[in-house]
Design an enzyme around this catalytic site. Structure first.
Site, short mmCIF file in Angstrom:
data_model
loop_
_atom_site.label_atom_id
_atom_site.label_comp_id
_atom_site.label_asym_id
_atom_site.label_seq_id
_atom_site.Cartn_x
_atom_site.Cartn_y
_atom_site.Cartn_z
N LYS A 298 13.19 4.87 -3.60
CA LYS A 298 12.76 3.88 -2.61
C LYS A 298 12.27 2.62 -3.31
O LYS A 298 11.58 2.70 -4.33
CB LYS A 298 11.65 4.50 -1.75
CG LYS A 298 11.02 3.59 -0.72
CD LYS A 298 9.98 4.39 0.07
CE LYS A 298 9.11 3.51 0.94
NZ LYS A 298 8.08 4.30 1.65
N ASP B 27 6.91 10.63 0.82
CA ASP B 27 7.17 9.42 0.04
C ASP B 27 5.99 9.23 -0.92
O ASP B 27 4.87 8.95 -0.47
CB ASP B 27 7.25 8.18 0.94
CG ASP B 27 8.43 8.20 1.90
OD1 ASP B 27 8.72 9.27 2.47
OD2 ASP B 27 9.02 7.13 2.11
N LYS C 2 16.37 4.28 -0.26
CA LYS C 2 15.61 3.76 0.88
C LYS C 2 15.10 2.36 0.54
O LYS C 2 14.51 2.15 -0.51
CB LYS C 2 14.43 4.68 1.22
CG LYS C 2 13.54 4.13 2.34
CD LYS C 2 12.42 5.09 2.70
CE LYS C 2 11.41 4.46 3.66
NZ LYS C 2 10.33 5.39 4.04
#
Length: 235
Positions: free
Chosen positions: A161, A97, A190
């Site tokens: 995300k 990430d 996400k």
């Protein structure tokens, strides 16, 4: 709520169980991994320095280790982000990430943002590792969010995300919906930041999130299991 998540396994596998606090000690990561094994969470989300330690704690389990790159500010060069990504993968990361360079996005330097995304996503793809691009939506305009979705559609990360959880705001239903509606269907969303209850998780799922980052994963699972017990439903 039960119809949204038919079983505890369905709910647990949405979670990236998170420990990103700067003062976290080894015992906190032992707890994180033990909790993940107990509930069957999809991933542990950690700062990259803890990758090898958590990989060892989770050996012989299907639980992924997810390293956060250039976290939480995103203010490192592309080369540094790529090197941190590669080192994390070498140390056992199954997922990455990374935080975008928000300032470059605000300067409308879209070529930089695309190059950065291509570097990280390529490193992940070559290693067979899942890539996630952190937008940090609390700092972005609608135009900037849409521009990022457009760049992601060209590059093809596995996930986009909402947030780090360290900004001025976290995931919102509106942002998840916006990202889902404007990202290619092959790119998942996400939601992370401020998701603390079962109702929060359900709202994010219904808006289109297919992974949820939370420090409250255990609390949410316990809330779900308590609901099942009250309803006399199997777990």
């Amino acid at each position: 709520m039960h119809s949204i998540f038919p079983t505890a396994k369905d709910l647990a596998e949405l979670f990236d169980h998170t420990q990103l606090r700067p003062y976290a000690q080894e015992k906190d990561f032992v707890t994180l991994c033990d909790e993940s094994k107990r509930f069957g969470f999809k991933m542990v989300a950690i700062n990259s320095v803890q990758t090898a330690f958590c990989k060892q704690l989770l050996r012989d389990t299907p639980i992924h280790v997810g390293a956060a790159i250039s976290f939480p500010l995103g203010q490192t060069t592309i080369a540094v982000k790529r090197r941190e990504t590669e080192q994390s993968i070498q140390e056992g990361a199954d997922e990455i990430d990374y935080v975008i360079h928000i300032g470059k996005l605000k300067d409308r330097d879209y070529a930089y943002i695309q190059k950065e995304m291509e570097e990280i996503v390529t490193a992940c793809r070559q290693a067979g590792v899942i890539s996630k691009v952190i937008f940090e939506n609390c700092f972005l305009t609608q135009e900037e969010k849409l521009a990022l979705c457009g760049i992601a559609n060209q590059v093809g990360p596995d996930f986009i995300k909402t947030s780090t959880g360290f900004g001025t705001g976290g995931a919102t239903v509106e942002d998840v919906r916006l990202m889902r509606e404007n990202a290619d269907e092959r790119i998942l969303v996400k939601a992370a930041g401020g998701i603390r209850t079962l109702a929060d998780a359900a709202a994010m799922y219904q808006a289109g999130a297919r992974r949820i980052g939370s420090t409250a994963s255990v609390k949410i699972m316990e809330e779900y299991l308590s609901m099942l017990a009250k309803e006399g439903m199997p777990k």
